[in-house]
Design a protein around this motif. Sequence first.
Motif, PDB file in Angstrom:
ATOM      1  N   ALA A  25       4.824  70.865  39.402  1.00 21.71           N
ATOM      2  CA  ALA A  25       5.470  72.009  40.062  1.00 21.71           C
ATOM      3  C   ALA A  25       4.483  72.764  40.945  1.00 21.71           C
ATOM      4  O   ALA A  25       4.804  73.157  42.066  1.00 21.71           O
ATOM      5  CB  ALA A  25       6.088  72.948  39.028  1.00 21.71           C
ATOM      6  N   MET A  26       3.278  72.960  40.457  1.00 20.74           N
ATOM      7  CA  MET A  26       2.264  73.672  41.238  1.00 20.74           C
ATOM      8  C   MET A  26       1.827  72.847  42.447  1.00 20.74           C
ATOM      9  O   MET A  26       1.673  73.376  43.545  1.00 20.74           O
ATOM     10  CB  MET A  26       1.061  74.025  40.375  1.00 20.74           C
ATOM     11  CG  MET A  26       0.075  74.928  41.059  1.00 20.74           C
ATOM     12  SD  MET A  26      -1.140  75.540  39.880  1.00 20.74           S
ATOM     13  CE  MET A  26      -1.949  76.768  40.872  1.00 20.74           C
ATOM     14  N   ALA A  27       1.642  71.548  42.256  1.00 25.03           N
ATOM     15  CA  ALA A  27       1.267  70.670  43.367  1.00 25.03           C
ATOM     16  C   ALA A  27       2.345  70.698  44.446  1.00 25.03           C
ATOM     17  O   ALA A  27       2.037  70.794  45.641  1.00 25.03           O
ATOM     18  CB  ALA A  27       1.047  69.248  42.864  1.00 25.03           C
ATOM     19  N   SER A  28       3.601  70.658  44.029  1.00 33.44           N
ATOM     20  CA  SER A  28       4.704  70.673  44.973  1.00 33.44           C
ATOM     21  C   SER A  28       4.783  72.005  45.719  1.00 33.44           C
ATOM     22  O   SER A  28       5.002  72.037  46.930  1.00 33.44           O
ATOM     23  CB  SER A  28       6.017  70.410  44.225  1.00 33.44           C
ATOM     24  OG  SER A  28       7.098  70.485  45.103  1.00 33.44           O
ATOM     25  N   ASP A  59       4.898  67.783  34.606  1.00 36.67           N
ATOM     26  CA  ASP A  59       5.222  69.113  34.096  1.00 36.67           C
ATOM     27  C   ASP A  59       5.563  69.042  32.617  1.00 36.67           C
ATOM     28  O   ASP A  59       6.047  68.012  32.124  1.00 36.67           O
ATOM     29  CB  ASP A  59       6.406  69.702  34.868  1.00 36.67           C
ATOM     30  CG  ASP A  59       6.012  70.133  36.268  1.00 36.67           C
ATOM     31  OD1 ASP A  59       4.840  70.509  36.461  1.00 36.67           O
ATOM     32  OD2 ASP A  59       6.875  70.106  37.153  1.00 36.67           O
ATOM     33  N   THR A  60       5.307  70.127  31.928  1.00 40.86           N
ATOM     34  CA  THR A  60       5.604  70.186  30.494  1.00 40.86           C
ATOM     35  C   THR A  60       6.792  71.099  30.240  1.00 40.86           C
ATOM     36  O   THR A  60       7.146  71.931  31.064  1.00 40.86           O
ATOM     37  CB  THR A  60       4.396  70.742  29.715  1.00 40.86           C
ATOM     38  OG1 THR A  60       4.104  72.046  30.212  1.00 40.86           O
ATOM     39  CG2 THR A  60       3.186  69.850  29.874  1.00 40.86           C
ATOM     40  N   LYS A  61       7.405  70.922  29.105  1.00 38.36           N
ATOM     41  CA  LYS A  61       8.475  71.796  28.636  1.00 38.36           C
ATOM     42  C   LYS A  61       7.999  72.402  27.328  1.00 38.36           C
ATOM     43  O   LYS A  61       7.347  71.745  26.530  1.00 38.36           O
ATOM     44  CB  LYS A  61       9.776  71.014  28.401  1.00 38.36           C
ATOM     45  CG  LYS A  61      10.386  70.457  29.659  1.00 38.36           C
ATOM     46  CD  LYS A  61      10.998  71.552  30.484  1.00 38.36           C
ATOM     47  CE  LYS A  61      11.690  70.973  31.720  1.00 38.36           C
ATOM     48  NZ  LYS A  61      12.231  71.982  32.580  1.00 38.36           N
ATOM     49  N   TYR A  62       8.324  73.630  27.122  1.00 32.93           N
ATOM     50  CA  TYR A  62       7.902  74.318  25.908  1.00 32.93           C
ATOM     51  C   TYR A  62       9.089  74.470  24.973  1.00 32.93           C
ATOM     52  O   TYR A  62      10.213  74.705  25.404  1.00 32.93           O
ATOM     53  CB  TYR A  62       7.315  75.682  26.270  1.00 32.93           C
ATOM     54  CG  TYR A  62       6.083  75.545  27.125  1.00 32.93           C
ATOM     55  CD1 TYR A  62       4.840  75.358  26.538  1.00 32.93           C
ATOM     56  CD2 TYR A  62       6.154  75.560  28.511  1.00 32.93           C
ATOM     57  CE1 TYR A  62       3.699  75.208  27.317  1.00 32.93           C
ATOM     58  CE2 TYR A  62       5.022  75.412  29.289  1.00 32.93           C
ATOM     59  CZ  TYR A  62       3.809  75.243  28.695  1.00 32.93           C
ATOM     60  OH  TYR A  62       2.677  75.084  29.450  1.00 32.93           O
ATOM     61  N   GLN A  63       8.858  74.333  23.678  1.00 32.34           N
ATOM     62  CA  GLN A  63       9.937  74.363  22.696  1.00 32.34           C
ATOM     63  C   GLN A  63      10.694  75.683  22.688  1.00 32.34           C
ATOM     64  O   GLN A  63      11.844  75.718  22.334  1.00 32.34           O
ATOM     65  CB  GLN A  63       9.397  74.089  21.301  1.00 32.34           C
ATOM     66  CG  GLN A  63       9.061  72.645  21.088  1.00 32.34           C
ATOM     67  CD  GLN A  63       8.667  72.365  19.653  1.00 32.34           C
ATOM     68  OE1 GLN A  63       8.188  73.238  18.955  1.00 32.34           O
ATOM     69  NE2 GLN A  63       8.897  71.144  19.220  1.00 32.34           N
ATOM     70  N   THR A  70      10.054  75.595  35.003  1.00 34.32           N
ATOM     71  CA  THR A  70       8.715  75.079  34.686  1.00 34.32           C
ATOM     72  C   THR A  70       7.661  76.020  35.248  1.00 34.32           C
ATOM     73  O   THR A  70       7.684  76.346  36.436  1.00 34.32           O
ATOM     74  CB  THR A  70       8.531  73.683  35.297  1.00 34.32           C
ATOM     75  OG1 THR A  70       9.538  72.822  34.769  1.00 34.32           O
ATOM     76  CG2 THR A  70       7.163  73.116  34.976  1.00 34.32           C
ATOM     77  N   PRO A  71       6.704  76.460  34.421  1.00 36.02           N
ATOM     78  CA  PRO A  71       5.648  77.335  34.936  1.00 36.02           C
ATOM     79  C   PRO A  71       4.657  76.545  35.792  1.00 36.02           C
ATOM     80  O   PRO A  71       4.537  75.325  35.666  1.00 36.02           O
ATOM     81  CB  PRO A  71       4.959  77.840  33.663  1.00 36.02           C
ATOM     82  CG  PRO A  71       5.223  76.783  32.654  1.00 36.02           C
ATOM     83  CD  PRO A  71       6.570  76.189  32.998  1.00 36.02           C
ATOM     84  N   LEU A  72       3.970  77.252  36.673  1.00 38.39           N
ATOM     85  CA  LEU A  72       2.928  76.619  37.472  1.00 38.39           C
ATOM     86  C   LEU A  72       1.719  76.431  36.567  1.00 38.39           C
ATOM     87  O   LEU A  72       1.253  77.379  35.945  1.00 38.39           O
ATOM     88  CB  LEU A  72       2.574  77.484  38.680  1.00 38.39           C
ATOM     89  CG  LEU A  72       3.729  77.771  39.634  1.00 38.39           C
ATOM     90  CD1 LEU A  72       3.246  78.626  40.794  1.00 38.39           C
ATOM     91  CD2 LEU A  72       4.371  76.492  40.129  1.00 38.39           C
ATOM     92  N   GLU A  73       1.227  75.207  36.477  1.00 39.62           N
ATOM     93  CA  GLU A  73       0.129  74.904  35.553  1.00 39.62           C
ATOM     94  C   GLU A  73      -1.054  74.310  36.297  1.00 39.62           C
ATOM     95  O   GLU A  73      -0.901  73.538  37.244  1.00 39.62           O
ATOM     96  CB  GLU A  73       0.603  73.911  34.492  1.00 39.62           C
ATOM     97  CG  GLU A  73       1.700  74.485  33.630  1.00 39.62           C
ATOM     98  CD  GLU A  73       2.293  73.475  32.693  1.00 39.62           C
ATOM     99  OE1 GLU A  73       2.391  73.792  31.497  1.00 39.62           O
ATOM    100  OE2 GLU A  73       2.643  72.376  33.145  1.00 39.62           O
TER     101      GLU A  73
END
Length: 85
Positions: A25-28, A59-63, A70-73
């Motif tokens: 997401a951040m790269a995009s 990207d990751t998903k949080y429980q 999706t947060p920028l990571e």
Amino acid sequence: WCRCATSGSPRPPPARARVAILGEAMASKYFGVGNPIGKYITLGLRNGVRYEIVGVARDTKYQRNLRAKTPLELYVPYFGSPGVV
């Protein structure tokens, strides 16, 4: 995407290089559909620290909330971060 050091690499990165891996997401957001490997991102408003992008992670998903945006990571090595010996 990933830049890997192999025997055929023109030059390995310095041992204390400031490198980062971005989430998709951040790269995009910052680089569009182009390949961000080898480009730079600066963190911090004052005296920003410049990092070379060496990879993009899925990207990751949080429980807590799987439907949340999706947060920028950004991932940086602990022993390459400013202020860390």
